[in-house]
Design a protein around this motif. Sequence first.
Motif, short mmCIF file in Angstrom:
data_model
loop_
_atom_site.label_atom_id
_atom_site.label_comp_id
_atom_site.label_asym_id
_atom_site.label_seq_id
_atom_site.Cartn_x
_atom_site.Cartn_y
_atom_site.Cartn_z
N LEU A 20 11.36 -1.21 14.07
CA LEU A 20 11.97 -2.28 13.16
C LEU A 20 11.86 -1.75 11.56
CD1 LEU A 20 13.42 -5.18 12.75
CD2 LEU A 20 10.75 -6.03 12.58
N ALA A 21 11.00 -1.13 10.93
CA ALA A 21 11.20 -0.65 9.72
C ALA A 21 12.39 0.25 9.52
CB ALA A 21 9.72 0.03 9.41
N GLU A 22 12.60 1.01 10.47
CA GLU A 22 13.48 2.04 10.29
C GLU A 22 14.89 1.14 10.09
OE1 GLU A 22 15.33 6.30 12.45
OE2 GLU A 22 13.44 5.34 13.01
N ALA A 23 15.04 0.20 11.15
CA ALA A 23 16.21 -0.67 11.28
C ALA A 23 16.51 -1.46 9.76
CB ALA A 23 16.23 -1.52 12.55
N VAL A 24 15.28 -1.96 9.23
CA VAL A 24 15.52 -2.75 8.14
C VAL A 24 15.93 -1.97 6.76
CG1 VAL A 24 14.12 -4.07 6.61
CG2 VAL A 24 14.04 -4.69 9.00
N GLY A 25 15.43 -0.62 6.99
CA GLY A 25 15.97 0.52 5.83
C GLY A 25 14.66 0.61 4.92
N VAL A 26 13.30 0.57 5.65
CA VAL A 26 12.28 1.19 5.04
C VAL A 26 12.52 2.57 4.90
CG1 VAL A 26 9.75 1.60 5.16
CG2 VAL A 26 10.59 -0.73 5.71
N PRO A 27 11.96 3.27 3.69
CA PRO A 27 12.40 4.74 3.70
C PRO A 27 11.73 5.45 4.82
CG PRO A 27 11.89 3.86 1.50
CD PRO A 27 11.51 2.76 2.40
N LEU A 28 12.54 6.49 5.25
CA LEU A 28 12.00 7.29 6.55
C LEU A 28 10.81 8.06 6.45
CD1 LEU A 28 13.18 7.52 9.42
CD2 LEU A 28 14.31 9.64 8.68
N ALA A 29 10.61 8.41 5.06
CA ALA A 29 9.35 9.12 4.79
C ALA A 29 8.21 8.22 4.91
CB ALA A 29 9.37 9.67 3.52
N VAL A 45 8.12 5.67 7.15
CA VAL A 45 7.93 5.23 8.64
C VAL A 45 7.51 6.58 9.38
CG1 VAL A 45 9.46 4.87 10.62
CG2 VAL A 45 10.37 3.88 8.42
N LYS A 46 7.68 7.61 8.83
CA LYS A 46 7.23 9.11 9.55
C LYS A 46 5.97 9.33 9.19
CE LYS A 46 11.32 9.40 11.94
NZ LYS A 46 11.18 9.16 13.60
N LYS A 47 5.40 9.03 8.28
CA LYS A 47 3.97 9.67 7.69
C LYS A 47 2.81 8.96 8.58
CE LYS A 47 2.98 6.55 3.90
NZ LYS A 47 2.52 6.31 2.41
N ALA A 48 2.09 9.81 8.72
CA ALA A 48 0.57 9.34 9.43
C ALA A 48 -0.06 8.08 9.00
CB ALA A 48 -0.52 10.54 9.43
N SER A 93 0.80 -1.41 0.03
CA SER A 93 -0.03 0.24 0.08
C SER A 93 0.91 1.16 0.05
CB SER A 93 -1.01 -0.02 1.28
OG SER A 93 -0.25 0.00 2.45
N GLY A 94 2.01 1.23 0.23
CA GLY A 94 2.93 2.23 0.51
C GLY A 94 2.99 2.63 1.93
N GLY A 95 2.35 2.15 2.81
CA GLY A 95 2.34 2.30 4.33
C GLY A 95 3.60 1.48 5.03
N VAL A 96 3.67 1.59 6.23
CA VAL A 96 4.95 1.06 6.94
C VAL A 96 4.60 -0.70 7.15
CG1 VAL A 96 4.07 1.50 9.20
CG2 VAL A 96 6.48 1.39 8.79
N ASP A 97 3.59 -0.66 7.42
CA ASP A 97 3.46 -2.29 7.86
C ASP A 97 3.69 -3.18 6.33
OD1 ASP A 97 2.31 -2.22 10.56
OD2 ASP A 97 0.75 -0.91 9.55
N SER A 98 3.24 -2.93 5.17
CA SER A 98 3.19 -3.57 4.02
C SER A 98 4.75 -3.51 3.62
CB SER A 98 2.00 -3.27 3.06
OG SER A 98 2.31 -1.83 2.75
N SER A 99 5.10 -2.04 3.72
CA SER A 99 6.55 -2.08 3.47
C SER A 99 7.61 -3.00 4.02
CB SER A 99 7.15 -0.60 3.55
OG SER A 99 6.29 0.21 2.78
N LEU A 100 7.32 -3.07 5.43
CA LEU A 100 8.19 -3.74 6.32
C LEU A 100 7.95 -5.38 5.92
CD1 LEU A 100 10.01 -4.40 8.39
CD2 LEU A 100 8.24 -4.12 10.17
N SER A 101 6.62 -5.70 5.79
CA SER A 101 6.40 -7.11 5.29
C SER A 101 7.30 -7.64 4.16
CB SER A 101 4.97 -7.55 5.34
OG SER A 101 4.69 -7.74 6.57
N ALA A 102 7.20 -6.57 3.11
CA ALA A 102 7.90 -6.98 1.84
C ALA A 102 9.19 -6.92 1.83
CB ALA A 102 7.35 -5.97 0.71
#
Length: 273
Positions: A171-180, A182-185, A36-45
Amino acid sequence: MSQIPTNTKLLREILVAFIRNEVEKTGLKRVVVGLSGGVDSSLSAMLAAEALGPKNVLAIMMPYKSSNPESRADAETVIEKSGVQPLLVDITPQIDAYFERFPDADARRRGNKMARERMTILYDHSARWNALVLGTSNKTELLLGYGTLYGDMASAVNPLGDLYKVQVWALAEAVGVPLAIVKKAPSADLWHGQTDEGELGFSYREVDQLLYLMVDQRYTRAELVAAGLAERFIDEISSRIMNSQFKRRLPVIAKVSQRTIDHDFRYSRDWGK
């Protein structure tokens, strides 16, 4: 007040191994995930790419015509960074065709339909691709029932279901998910301006603290109050957990035999190996 422990290095190792083991024990090698472009799906991927190799992860973007274009842009950033296989499926035609018959449907009905439509697409491509559907629901959402049954809550394997939202962010930040990202609402992007916290009526950080004490530390109501948590908030969250229990288990089966699935027949799927 107790802090939620988050050892990102250990979590990463555990979840990467979990994805690899749970997929490979079925005899498969690949997963599909709704991105979706959200943090959860980005981290899973990104965890799946690390576990199985990027070529074995199909990330499907499924926007609706009112979806925020930034969500797709964020999803494409994750695809480019992780190297996973991309697929774009616009769900607008089938959603609009359905609601032509029910023009009075409110935002909740439309959102649930979109979530379930997306899941049917994921399962269709899991069959085409000979893969498992990878989940993206976190522990906070599951405990609150904040998700659509047989929609975004459905999956074959879920690496995030025991992580509170604050742990997902770390975890997303540690794995390297783009910070934008991680930080967005956080938002399910079901209608213009929708945010998770706005819809819930409280922040993830405050509810995660309560859930951690209530569920993991087993605080009583009196102990929660003594820890400084508002009684009204405690009661609201307790009610949400109890009323959404049906979303966290298999359909209840009426027991009429000696061996009933999910009652006293609970062999794991690697039974017999």
